[in-house]
Motif scaffolding. Structure first.
Motif, PDB file in Angstrom:
ATOM      1  N   VAL A   1     -18.197  -4.789  19.687  1.00 18.76           N
ATOM      2  CA  VAL A   1     -17.505  -6.016  20.094  1.00 18.76           C
ATOM      3  C   VAL A   1     -18.467  -7.195  20.031  1.00 18.76           C
ATOM      4  N   THR A  13      -9.977  -7.957  17.823  1.00 16.74           N
ATOM      5  CA  THR A  13     -10.008  -6.685  17.108  1.00 16.74           C
ATOM      6  C   THR A  13      -9.359  -5.608  17.966  1.00 16.74           C
ATOM      7  N   GLU A  43     -17.274 -10.120  17.750  1.00 18.70           N
ATOM      8  CA  GLU A  43     -16.656 -11.219  18.482  1.00 18.70           C
ATOM      9  C   GLU A  43     -17.625 -12.013  19.341  1.00 18.70           C
ATOM     10  N   LEU A  59     -10.186  -2.255  27.750  1.00 18.63           N
ATOM     11  CA  LEU A  59      -9.790  -3.068  26.599  1.00 18.63           C
ATOM     12  C   LEU A  59      -8.278  -3.269  26.564  1.00 18.63           C
ATOM     13  N   ALA A  76     -17.971 -11.843  24.545  1.00 14.73           N
ATOM     14  CA  ALA A  76     -16.825 -10.929  24.575  1.00 14.73           C
ATOM     15  C   ALA A  76     -17.231  -9.533  25.030  1.00 14.73           C
ATOM     16  N   THR A 101      -9.776  -8.673  23.207  1.00 13.91           N
ATOM     17  CA  THR A 101     -10.465  -8.799  21.928  1.00 13.91           C
ATOM     18  C   THR A 101      -9.446  -9.113  20.837  1.00 13.91           C
TER      19      THR A 101
END
Length: 190
Positions: A160, A33, A164, A58, A168, A31
């Motif tokens: 998410v 973020t 995104e 993640l 994602a 990601t």
């Protein structure tokens, strides 16, 4: 005469009972973020904890523990520019604000999360990302102490998706659904 308690062995990585282990199914999700999971100390070794599974999935995540006795908590990572918090109330980000570079997710029961948000001063100042209510028919384990019934993994997947895009978040959503399915098939987390 006391009856011995049988405890099933747990996976050392995902912390679920070995017969429910998700390690082979945990995807690597990249990601933009950064997700900072702020986990309440009581949640650390709970079998029901999904924050740990989310952190494993993640690639841009950091897992911090809060509430350890006699340990000071370094809030510097929470003060970085572009940091928001996933939370249902509090100061909203302005509509024209750029997307967060970092999202703080409180991992604990609803009462633990609320207390963390009140006891850590920097959290009270962060703009909030608020999720819409879950769609009807969404497969999840209900947590009666949380208003939406979402686990930490469910909430991160939805965040998410908002930040995104659904592509994602798809792997996280599949992982959350698989976890619920396995637990439902066994009927227990023991």
């Amino acid at each position: 005469m006391s009856v011995p308690v049988f405890r099933r062995p747990r996976c050392q990585r995902c912390n679920l009972p070995q017969h429910l282990c998700l390690c082979a199914e945990i995807p690597q999700v990249a990601t933009r973020t950064r997700i900072v999971l702020l986990q309440h100390i009581v949640e650390t070794w709970k079998k029901s904890n999904t924050g740990r599974v989310a952190a494993l999935a993640l690639s841009n995540a950091k897992l911090l523990t809060y509430g350890a006795p006699d340990e000071s908590f370094d809030t510097s990572v929470l003060s970085e520019p572009g940091t928001w918090m996933l939370f249902p109330d509090g100061p909203a980000a302005p509509p024209d604000a750029p997307a967060p570079r970092q999202l703080v997710v409180l991992d604990g029961s609803w009462s633990q999360a609320r207390r963390m948000s009140q006891r850590i001063p920097v959290l009270r100042t962060l703009p909030r990302l608020v999720l819409p209510p879950p769609e009807s028919g969404m497969l999840m384990l209900r947590e009666p102490t949380h208003p939406s019934g979402m686990s930490t993994l469910d909430a991160i997947a939805r965040a998410v998706a908002m930040l995104e895009g659904p592509e994602a978040a798809a792997a996280l959503e599949r992982l959350a659904a698989l976890r619920v399915q396995r637990i439902a098939e066994c009927g227990t987390l023991n």
